[in-house]
Design an enzyme around this catalytic site. Structure first.
Site, short mmCIF file in Angstrom:
data_model
loop_
_atom_site.label_atom_id
_atom_site.label_comp_id
_atom_site.label_asym_id
_atom_site.label_seq_id
_atom_site.Cartn_x
_atom_site.Cartn_y
_atom_site.Cartn_z
N CYS A 1 0.77 -1.33 -0.14
CA CYS A 1 -0.55 0.21 0.30
C CYS A 1 0.97 1.01 -0.16
CB CYS A 1 -1.10 0.16 1.15
SG CYS A 1 -2.27 -1.17 1.49
N THR A 2 2.20 1.37 0.35
CA THR A 2 2.73 2.29 0.74
C THR A 2 3.56 2.68 -0.70
OG1 THR A 2 2.95 2.36 2.98
CG2 THR A 2 4.18 3.02 1.63
#
Length: 158
Positions: free
Chosen positions: A43-44
């Site tokens: 997600c980062t």
């Protein structure tokens, strides 16, 4: 959500508790991406890729909006930590995720659970879905969008 379906005007609230509405971005098309959880590796990587590609996407006429079930406080820390230039919707009640059809049963290490399936929706100015990316390349999310949109968009909108 399928191609031709329309997102509601009100998507939810952002990291500061402010309502996020499609109508807040007149004339923009949208990249609405759903992701499982703030501050996880995939997600980062996805958020940072979209953050680095934000100016180009904006110049192409798109507004990026991220959505997960994380709280506004979590989104605020995540956005600040990675200098994300776009709003993150805190879909804590999963209203938008359920509407979009991305809250699904998942499997990991033989365990079944419900979670957000990483999905990116591209819409026109009215919020009508024109494209869906279900196999998101997290490290190259912006490039994946550029490839999809290349040739269909005017790179220098008036």
């Amino acid at each position: 959500m399928r191609i031709g379906d329309k997102f509601p005007d009100l998507l939810g609230s952002d990291a500061e508790g402010k309502e996020v509405r499609l109508s807040d971005f007149p004339g923009k098309r949208f990249i609405i991406y759903f992701y499982p959880k703030d501050n996880t590796p995939g997600c980062t990587a996805e958020a940072c890729s979209l953050g680095m590609g934000f100016k180009t996407l904006s110049d192409m006429g798109y507004q990026v909006i991220g959505v997960s079930k994380d709280s506004a406080a979590s989104h605020s820390r995540f956005a600040e930590k990675y200098s994300l230039p776009f709003p993150l919707v805190a879909d804590t009640e999963l209203n938008l995720a359920n509407l979009a059809g991305v809250w699904q049963k998942k499997k990991m290490a033989g365990r079944e659970y419900f979670g957000i399936v990483r999905t990116t929706f591209v819409t026109d100015e009215t919020g009508t879905v024109t494209d869906i990316i279900e196999k998101v390349d997290t490290k190259h999310a912006a490039e994946q969008l550029f490839s999809l949109l290349n040739g269909r968009e005017n790179p220098n909108p008036a």
